[in-house]
Design an enzyme around this catalytic site. Structure first.
Site, PDB file in Angstrom:
ATOM      1  CB  CYS A   2      64.183  33.473  35.037  1.00 14.23           C
ATOM      2  SG  CYS A   2      64.379  31.987  35.997  1.00 14.23           S
ATOM      3  NE  ARG A  27      61.338  38.850  33.867  1.00 17.21           N
ATOM      4  CZ  ARG A  27      60.557  38.934  32.799  1.00 17.21           C
ATOM      5  NH1 ARG A  27      60.148  40.109  32.378  1.00 17.21           N
ATOM      6  NH2 ARG A  27      60.194  37.865  32.148  1.00 17.21           N
ATOM      7  CD1 TRP A  73      60.933  33.222  41.757  1.00 15.55           C
ATOM      8  CD2 TRP A  73      60.292  31.354  40.732  1.00 15.55           C
ATOM      9  NE1 TRP A  73      59.814  32.773  42.385  1.00 15.55           N
ATOM     10  CE2 TRP A  73      59.390  31.618  41.785  1.00 15.55           C
ATOM     11  CE3 TRP A  73      60.082  30.208  39.952  1.00 15.55           C
ATOM     12  CZ2 TRP A  73      58.301  30.808  42.065  1.00 15.55           C
ATOM     13  CZ3 TRP A  73      58.993  29.391  40.242  1.00 15.55           C
ATOM     14  CH2 TRP A  73      58.118  29.705  41.292  1.00 15.55           C
ATOM     15  CG  ASN A  99      62.848  33.194  31.722  1.00 17.66           C
ATOM     16  OD1 ASN A  99      62.270  32.356  32.406  1.00 17.66           O
ATOM     17  ND2 ASN A  99      62.324  34.355  31.403  1.00 17.66           N
ATOM     18  N   GLY A 100      63.101  29.677  31.723  1.00 17.63           N
ATOM     19  CA  GLY A 100      62.140  28.692  31.225  1.00 17.63           C
ATOM     20  C   GLY A 100      62.382  27.349  31.893  1.00 17.63           C
ATOM     21  CD  GLU A 469      43.109  41.428  43.405  1.00 18.21           C
ATOM     22  OE1 GLU A 469      43.110  40.234  43.071  1.00 18.21           O
ATOM     23  OE2 GLU A 469      44.133  42.135  43.355  1.00 18.21           O
ATOM     24  CE  LYS A 473      46.923  42.129  45.214  1.00 14.91           C
ATOM     25  NZ  LYS A 473      46.912  42.049  43.789  1.00 14.91           N
ATOM     26  CD  GLU A 476      49.970  39.344  45.576  1.00 12.75           C
ATOM     27  OE1 GLU A 476      50.745  38.709  44.854  1.00 12.75           O
ATOM     28  OE2 GLU A 476      49.058  40.070  45.106  1.00 12.75           O
ATOM     29  CG  HIS A 492      26.536  26.073  52.801  1.00 15.27           C
ATOM     30  ND1 HIS A 492      25.439  25.268  53.007  1.00 15.27           N
ATOM     31  CD2 HIS A 492      26.059  27.252  52.345  1.00 15.27           C
ATOM     32  CE1 HIS A 492      24.346  25.927  52.652  1.00 15.27           C
ATOM     33  NE2 HIS A 492      24.702  27.147  52.253  1.00 15.27           N
ATOM     34  CE  LYS A 587      53.726  43.310  38.142  1.00 20.97           C
ATOM     35  NZ  LYS A 587      52.548  43.493  38.998  1.00 20.97           N
TER      36      LYS A 587
HETATM   37  O1  M6R Z   1      50.647  39.112  34.224  1.00 20.43           O
HETATM   38  P1  M6R Z   1      49.368  38.399  34.579  1.00 20.43           P
HETATM   39  O2  M6R Z   1      48.237  39.323  34.771  1.00 20.43           O
HETATM   40  O3  M6R Z   1      49.058  37.289  33.613  1.00 20.43           O
HETATM   41  O4  M6R Z   1      49.682  37.728  35.978  1.00 20.43           O
HETATM   42  C1  M6R Z   1      48.732  36.930  36.616  1.00 20.43           C
HETATM   43  C2  M6R Z   1      49.114  36.667  38.052  1.00 20.43           C
HETATM   44  O5  M6R Z   1      50.358  36.030  38.125  1.00 20.43           O
HETATM   45  C3  M6R Z   1      49.160  37.957  38.869  1.00 20.43           C
HETATM   46  O6  M6R Z   1      47.957  38.662  38.798  1.00 20.43           O
HETATM   47  C4  M6R Z   1      49.459  37.630  40.344  1.00 20.43           C
HETATM   48  O7  M6R Z   1      48.396  36.943  40.905  1.00 20.43           O
HETATM   49  C5  M6R Z   1      49.774  38.905  41.126  1.00 20.43           C
HETATM   50  N1  M6R Z   1      50.933  38.717  41.961  1.00 20.43           N
HETATM   51  C6  M6R Z   1      48.682  39.318  42.016  1.00 20.43           C
HETATM   52  O8  M6R Z   1      48.979  40.474  42.734  1.00 20.43           O
END
Ligand code: M6R
Length: 592
Positions: A2, A27, A73, A99-100, A469, A473, A476, A492, A587
């Site tokens: 949002c 965002r 969103w 927003n919220g 990580e 990546k 997503e 396991h 974001k």
């Molecule tokens: O702004 P933040 O670092 O708190 O955000 C945390 C996660 O939302 C953020 O790292 C998210 O996992 C990313 N899309 C990863 O690429």
């Protein structure tokens, strides 16, 4: 997640709102809308999908005096035009964006329905609009009505509000969702962050929780919860409009991956003067004195914290890492003198804000590590450190992870009274530049991955942290299912998923785990997997797939992660998906 934008004064407001929404689109959102106030009345335009569609649907020949805009969103109700913001109260008295999440919206809706209010959307926001109108009808005063509304709202909100027949004010209120106001010449502005205001605004100030107020053409008035007038410090971030452009890159993600060496260098410059570290000695003493370093974060930042925990353990300190949304509902601490380290690129992640509230309610000491100066998490912590990574626009976090790990390594050096980390980080810069220079060579592997249904990433030690990580990546931005696993854990359970030609990407950085992880590769190969190794040069053997320059093992994530980021990026390029704005993601995750 949002985005809000608003403006009043002598300037092309319609275009400012639409461009502002385009700036905020990083965002994450799935519908958009604007409310434009003309002398004849307020006109609302709402569209599902991209801001471009809203732009095309919004007339250009209006006499707009003030306006608000929103990217939504979806939380309550599908991303339809009807659920899109702005929402208008039943009798048209107020038009607002939000927003919220309003936690008690069901209760409030029932109450308003009993008062005769009829609802046209599934959103919690329409409840806010009608609640405000309900109180205004009783009290005949906007400020009093806003206070009565705020008193009843439970949950998170940043609100920008227009009042029918009022061409002089945009009202606002804020709790646990970000909102910033900005001064301009002959105009004033508000938005979810300062980026959409950068061109029109001179300086900016964040609105704090429980504050409310209004902007007019020449004033910004902010009230505290108790009604007293707030006087925040207005500042201008050290950022030019050009800094937030693509600068010739096809995608922000690629640009941000390739900023890694500059990000590491900037961190060194900011936290080391050539002889000694520049951290606040009080912070270092607190960290040294703590009997438990408790990291809390989400997503990519959580993965950076996994490495931070290892650094603390190398110093012989007890340390834990928690996912914010888990710790928030089981905030267990056994240590007597813990230090909380909150790591967040945006500084506005709602799950973390809830954790911070718990930490502060216990009077505990905290450090926020963030890329966003002035963000809620920066303000609410005892200490804060900035990442200086520059604005990160792509939803997939890349350079922020690099900055987080590099800063945690510098902090560890300061706690250990050892500056060796600085020269080790200079080696990292060289190694990252080498990976960037050879990035084209990763394309065939990425192309191969793009045709797969499942991908597994394996590692041990920090390589396992990188595997997590790498997997995040890839999934997503390509929507390919992937998992990051500790090599030894395969047998396991997860090995049951390995079949002919399942891709398994394995990281090798540590002589200590070289042999056992290679045995794990043999185990999956024996079951048909295609193993792709990403190996530090000194450990490379015939048959390895991708070799990267050596750096100190504890810093190897800063190099290996670049390979993972490129593989995800190039695979997404093959799949022709929206790399910078992957589906369903935002974001800045400002709802819990
Ligand atoms: O702004 P933040 O670092 O708190 O955000 C945390 C996660 O939302 C953020 O790292 C998210 O996992 C990313 N899309 C990863 O690429």
């Amino acid at each position: 997640m949002c985005g809000i934008v608003g403006g009043i004064g002598q300037f092309p407001i319609r275009d400012y709102l639409i461009n502002g929404l385009k700036t905020l689109d990083y965002r994450g959102y799935d519908s958009a809308g604007v409310a434009l106030a003309e002398p004849e009345g307020i006109r609302v335009f709402r569209m599902p999908g991209r801001v471009q569609a809203l732009d095309e649907a919004t007339p250009r020949d209006l006499h707009v005096v003030l306006g608000i805009g929103h990217t939504r969103w979806a939380t309550h109700g599908a991303p339809t035009a009807n659920n899109a913001h702005p929402h208008t109260s039943m009798n048209g008295e107020f038009v607002l964006v939000h927003n919220g999440v309003i936690d008690n919206f069901r209760h409030l809706k029932n109450k308003l329905e009993a008062e005769g209010y009829v609802f046209h959307s599934e959103t919690d926001t329409e409840v806010v609009a009608n609640l405000l109108e309900f109180h205004y009808n009783r009290l005949k005063n906007v400020k009093a009505a806003m206070l009565a509304m705020i008193e009843e709202l439970q949950g998170s909100y940043a609100l920008a509000i227009l009042k029918k027949g009022d061409l002089k004010h945009i009202y606002f209120a804020k709790n646990r969702s970000p909102l910033v106001v900005g001064h301009g010449e002959g105009k004033n502005l508000l938005a979810s962050d300062f980026l959409p205001m950068l061109k029109e605004g001179k300086d900016f100030a964040p609105i704090l929780d429980h504050q409310y107020g209004y902007i007019t053409e020449d004033t910004i008035k902010i009230f505290n919860e108790d009604g007293s007038v707030a006087n925040p410090k207005f500042t201008r971030p050290d950022l030019k409009i050009e800094d937030i452009g693509l600068q010739g890159y096809p995608h922000y993600m690629l640009k941000e991956i390739e900023e890694a060496p500059a990000v590491v260098r900037r961190l060194i410059d900011n936290y080391f003067d050539g002889n000694q570290f520049l951290f606040d000695p009080k912070l270092i003493n607190k960290l040294k004195a703590a009997d438990d370093i408790i990291f809390i974060a989400c997503g990519t930042s959580y993965h950076a914290c996994l490495i931070g925990r290892r650094y603390m353990e190398y110093l012989g300190k007890r340390s834990e890492v928690y996912i914010a949304s888990e710790w928030a509902y089981h905030p267990f601490v056994s240590a007597k003198n813990p230090m909380f380290v909150i790591v967040s690129q945006s500084g506005e992640t709602a799950d973390l804000i809830r954790c911070m509230e718990i930490i502060n309610s216990r009077g505990a000491v905290s450090l926020t590590i963030t890329n966003t100066k002035g963000s809620t998490l920066e303000r609410d912590a005892t200490y804060s450190l900035l990442l200086f990574a520059g604005v990160e626009i792509a939803v997939a976090s890349t350079k922020a992870y690099v900055a987080q790990v590099a800063l945690l390594s510098l902090l560890t050096g300061a706690m250990d009274d050892s500056t060796a980390v600085v020269s080790h980080l200079y080696d990292v810069i060289k190694a990252e530049n080498a990976v960037i220079a050879n990035s084209e060579s990763l394309k065939p592997t990425a192309k191969y991955l793009s045709g797969k249904k499942d991908v597994f990433f394996l590692g041990r030690g920090t390589d396992y942290d990188v595997a997590l990580e790498a997997s995040l990546k890839l999934k997503e931005i390509t929507y390919i299912h992937s998992e990051g696993l500790p090599g030894g854990e395969l047998k396991h359970g997860p090995i049951a998923l390995i079949e002919k030609d399942t891709p398994v990407i394995g990281f090798i950085s540590d002589p200590l785990t070289d042999l056992p992880i290679r045995s794990n590769f043999k185990e999956v190969e024996a079951r048909g997997a295609t193993v792709i190794t990403v190996v530090s040069k000194s450990l490379a053997k015939a048959g390895d797939s991708i070799t990267v320059p050596d750096v100190k093992e504890y810093l190897s994530p800063l190099v290996k992660v670049l390979v993972a980021q490129y593989l995800a990026y190039f695979a997404a390029l093959e799949l022709k998906v929206n790399i910078d704005k992957p589906r369903n993601l935002a974001k800045s995750v400002t709802v819990e």
